[in-house]
Every structure is written in structure tokens, then in C-alpha cells.
Design a protein around this motif. Structure first.
Motif, PDB file in Angstrom:
ATOM      1  N   GLY A   1     -11.521 -10.802   9.619  1.00 14.79           N
ATOM      2  CA  GLY A   1     -12.097 -11.901   8.859  1.00 14.79           C
ATOM      3  C   GLY A   1     -13.609 -11.887   8.763  1.00 14.79           C
ATOM      4  O   GLY A   1     -14.184 -12.203   7.727  1.00 14.79           O
ATOM      5  N   ASN A   2     -14.290 -11.524   9.847  1.00 15.33           N
ATOM      6  CA  ASN A   2     -15.758 -11.534   9.863  1.00 15.33           C
ATOM      7  C   ASN A   2     -16.343 -10.134   9.735  1.00 15.33           C
ATOM      8  O   ASN A   2     -17.452  -9.870  10.215  1.00 15.33           O
ATOM      9  N   ALA A   3     -15.605  -9.222   9.119  1.00 13.13           N
ATOM     10  CA  ALA A   3     -16.061  -7.836   8.993  1.00 13.13           C
ATOM     11  C   ALA A   3     -17.395  -7.750   8.252  1.00 13.13           C
ATOM     12  O   ALA A   3     -18.290  -7.003   8.649  1.00 13.13           O
ATOM     13  N   SER A   4     -17.535  -8.521   7.180  1.00 10.14           N
ATOM     14  CA  SER A   4     -18.778  -8.470   6.399  1.00 10.14           C
ATOM     15  C   SER A   4     -19.964  -8.952   7.220  1.00 10.14           C
ATOM     16  O   SER A   4     -21.071  -8.408   7.110  1.00 10.14           O
ATOM     17  N   ASP A   5     -19.732  -9.967   8.067  1.00  8.14           N
ATOM     18  CA  ASP A   5     -20.828 -10.480   8.894  1.00  8.14           C
ATOM     19  C   ASP A   5     -21.228  -9.460   9.959  1.00  8.14           C
ATOM     20  O   ASP A   5     -22.406  -9.294  10.261  1.00  8.14           O
ATOM     21  N   ILE A   6     -20.234  -8.749  10.517  1.00 11.57           N
ATOM     22  CA  ILE A   6     -20.532  -7.708  11.508  1.00 11.57           C
ATOM     23  C   ILE A   6     -21.357  -6.598  10.867  1.00 11.57           C
ATOM     24  O   ILE A   6     -22.356  -6.133  11.432  1.00 11.57           O
ATOM     25  N   ILE A   7     -20.937  -6.177   9.672  1.00  9.84           N
ATOM     26  CA  ILE A   7     -21.673  -5.128   8.956  1.00  9.84           C
ATOM     27  C   ILE A   7     -23.077  -5.617   8.596  1.00  9.84           C
ATOM     28  O   ILE A   7     -24.050  -4.866   8.689  1.00  9.84           O
ATOM     29  N   GLY A   8     -23.189  -6.879   8.208  1.00 11.69           N
ATOM     30  CA  GLY A   8     -24.502  -7.447   7.889  1.00 11.69           C
ATOM     31  C   GLY A   8     -25.435  -7.445   9.087  1.00 11.69           C
ATOM     32  O   GLY A   8     -26.613  -7.082   8.973  1.00 11.69           O
ATOM     33  N   LYS A   9     -24.914  -7.856  10.254  1.00 12.93           N
ATOM     34  CA  LYS A   9     -25.737  -7.861  11.477  1.00 12.93           C
ATOM     35  C   LYS A   9     -26.129  -6.435  11.863  1.00 12.93           C
ATOM     36  O   LYS A   9     -27.232  -6.189  12.371  1.00 12.93           O
ATOM     37  N   GLU A  10     -25.241  -5.497  11.635  1.00 15.93           N
ATOM     38  CA  GLU A  10     -25.540  -4.089  11.885  1.00 15.93           C
ATOM     39  C   GLU A  10     -26.699  -3.644  10.986  1.00 15.93           C
ATOM     40  O   GLU A  10     -27.615  -2.941  11.427  1.00 15.93           O
ATOM     41  N   GLY A  11     -26.651  -4.082   9.722  1.00 13.44           N
ATOM     42  CA  GLY A  11     -27.739  -3.764   8.785  1.00 13.44           C
ATOM     43  C   GLY A  11     -29.065  -4.371   9.216  1.00 13.44           C
ATOM     44  O   GLY A  11     -30.124  -3.755   9.052  1.00 13.44           O
ATOM     45  N   VAL A  12     -29.015  -5.584   9.787  1.00  7.75           N
ATOM     46  CA  VAL A  12     -30.231  -6.234  10.284  1.00  7.75           C
ATOM     47  C   VAL A  12     -30.865  -5.389  11.385  1.00  7.75           C
ATOM     48  O   VAL A  12     -32.085  -5.178  11.408  1.00  7.75           O
ATOM     49  N   VAL A  13     -30.031  -4.889  12.303  1.00  5.87           N
ATOM     50  CA  VAL A  13     -30.535  -4.056  13.401  1.00  5.87           C
ATOM     51  C   VAL A  13     -31.186  -2.794  12.854  1.00  5.87           C
ATOM     52  O   VAL A  13     -32.284  -2.398  13.279  1.00  5.87           O
ATOM     53  N   PHE A  14     -30.535  -2.145  11.874  1.00  2.22           N
ATOM     54  CA  PHE A  14     -31.091  -0.947  11.264  1.00  2.22           C
ATOM     55  C   PHE A  14     -32.446  -1.238  10.626  1.00  2.22           C
ATOM     56  O   PHE A  14     -33.399  -0.461  10.762  1.00  2.22           O
ATOM     57  N   CYS A  15     -32.522  -2.354   9.901  1.00  2.00           N
ATOM     58  CA  CYS A  15     -33.779  -2.708   9.216  1.00  2.00           C
ATOM     59  C   CYS A  15     -34.896  -2.969  10.211  1.00  2.00           C
ATOM     60  O   CYS A  15     -36.042  -2.584   9.980  1.00  2.00           O
ATOM     61  N   ILE A  16     -34.580  -3.647  11.313  1.00  2.00           N
ATOM     62  CA  ILE A  16     -35.596  -3.924  12.329  1.00  2.00           C
ATOM     63  C   ILE A  16     -36.145  -2.616  12.892  1.00  2.00           C
ATOM     64  O   ILE A  16     -37.363  -2.446  13.052  1.00  2.00           O
ATOM     65  N   ILE A  17     -35.251  -1.651  13.138  1.00  2.00           N
ATOM     66  CA  ILE A  17     -35.687  -0.345  13.655  1.00  2.00           C
ATOM     67  C   ILE A  17     -36.564   0.371  12.627  1.00  2.00           C
ATOM     68  O   ILE A  17     -37.624   0.917  12.960  1.00  2.00           O
TER      69      ILE A  17
END
Length: 232
Positions: free
Chosen positions: A134-150
């Protein structure tokens, strides 16, 4: 009179948001094109020198994550611009590897480790998207946030050198300006159009990084710390 001014102001702000929505994908593509001169230099010199592979493997990984997020959130502009990033990143990666020694371990790591890491990220996100969680998109979004911060934090490592040497020659002005416009556009869209934390938060951080780099560029310029070359 006040009511009229408020209406005009609201209309102008709406027009600005629409403008940001239009230019954001194109600014993203400009940022993805920034490494092209470096890759051409590598092809010309037939060696990668001391350049790292990480920016290109991370471009593929980061772009793929945001393509998946855009697909799951039905955001065509995000999918399109990041798909270009994935393709360009793959081209940069392939060109780099062609001119990189097979035993190189300062990329950081090895080519094999980059291939396995990028492949694992792609496979993980494909499986997550197909899992029906159900929250797959949110998990992927948070993963993208981590990538962007790096990705956005990596240029900050060079800021100490800029301050010590009092020269901002290492800060690429065109790329920094492109990042400034790109992060501004996506921040505005994320905050006022999409209302999506996963979009506006990393881009606000990127905007702050771009402003910091521009401030140092304006403060120090491309000076050579007062040392002049002797005439040849």
C-alpha cells in the motif's frame, strides 16, 4: 482597490506556479547534460584520470527511483525528465567504464561494485512497485529523498577548499545556475501544486546548496589567491 490588488497578486502567483511546472522538466534535463563535457574529455584522452564513477552510477539510480515514483504518482513530467537522466547516466557510465582500468578501485570502489549496487537498487524498486504494498510509492519517494540529499550534499565537500583558497574557480557557474532554477521550480511545484514532501523537501535543500555556491562565487570569483604566473 485592495481587493483588486489581491486578485492581481493571486493571478500572478498562479501564473508563476504554472511557469515552474512548465520549465522544471527542461531544467532537470539541463542538469543531466552538465557532465557531457567531462565525458567528452574522457573519450578524447582515452583515460578517466582521477574522475570518480559515482556521479554517473548515482545518476542512473536516482533517476530510476524518480521515474518509478512519477509512474506511481501519475506525474508525467517527472517521469520524462528523469528517464532522460537514466539514459544519459547509462551513457556516461558506459563511456567511463570503457576507459577505466579493470582493477581500478578509487571510483570509489570497483566497477563491479557500482554495477551490483545500481542493479540492486533498480531490482528492489521494481519488486517494490510490483508487490502491491500500500505505501510502496511513499517508500520509493523517501528513498529518492535520501538520494537527493546525498547528491546535493556532495558539492558542499568542496566548499571548505573554496573558503581556504579564496577561489571559487572549482564551482561551475552554468551548472549551479541550472540547479538553482531547477530546484526553485520543483520546490514551488512540490509546495503549492503537488503538496508533496518527497518533492519539495530535497529540492529546497538543493536550492540552499545552489544559493551557497553562488554566494561563494560572487564573494571569491575565479581569483588565483593573488598568485600570478611568471611570464614564459
Amino acid at each position: 482597490m485592495i481587493a483588486v490588488d489581491t486578485t492581481v497578486s493571486s493571478s500572478s502567483w498562479s501564473a508563476f506556479i504554472d511557469l515552474c511546472e512548465t520549465i522544471a522538466p527542461y531544467c532537470g534535463v539541463v542538469c543531466f547534460l552538465a557532465p557531457l563535457p567531462t565525458i567528452k574529455q574522457i573519450s578524447r584522452d582515452k583515460t578517466v584520470g582521477k574522475f570518480p564513477l559515482l556521479p554517473y552510477s548515482s545518476m542512473v539510480s536516482n533517476g530510476f527511483v524518480w521515474v518509478m515514483y512519477g509512474l506511481m504518482k501519475n506525474l508525467p513530467s517527472m517521469c520524462a525528465s528523469n528517464a532522460v537522466g537514466v539514459l544519459l547516466g547509462a551513457y556516461y557510465f558506459t563511456t567511463f567504464v570503457q576507459h577505466c582500468g579493470p582493477m581500478a578501485s578509487n571510483l570509489p570502489g570497483t566497477v563491479e561494485q557500482h554495477l551490483k549496487g545500481t542493479g540492486a537498487i533498480i531490482l528492489f524498486n521494481l519488486c517494490l512497485a510490483a508487490s502491491g504494498v500500500g505505501n510502496a510509492s511513499d517508500i520509493i519517494g523517501k528513498e529518492g529523498v535520501v538520494f537527493c540529499i546525498i547528491l546535493f550534499a556532495s558539492p558542499l565537500a568542496a566548499l571548505k577548499t573554496v573558503i581556504v583558497t579564496k577561489s571559487a574557480a572549482s564551482i561551475p557557474l552554468p551548472f549551479t545556475l541550472a540547479c538553482l532554477v531547477d530546484c526553485t521550480a520543483w520546490s514551488v511545484m512540490g509546495l503549492w501544486k503537488m503538496r508533496d514532501f518527497n518533492i519539495y523537501f530535497p529540492n529546497l535543500l538543493g536550492l540552499c546548496c545552489a544559493v551557497a555556491q553562488l554566494a561563494l562565487k560572487g564573494m571569491y570569483g575565479n581569483r588565483s589567491n593573488g598568485v600570478k604566473e611568471l611570464p614564459k
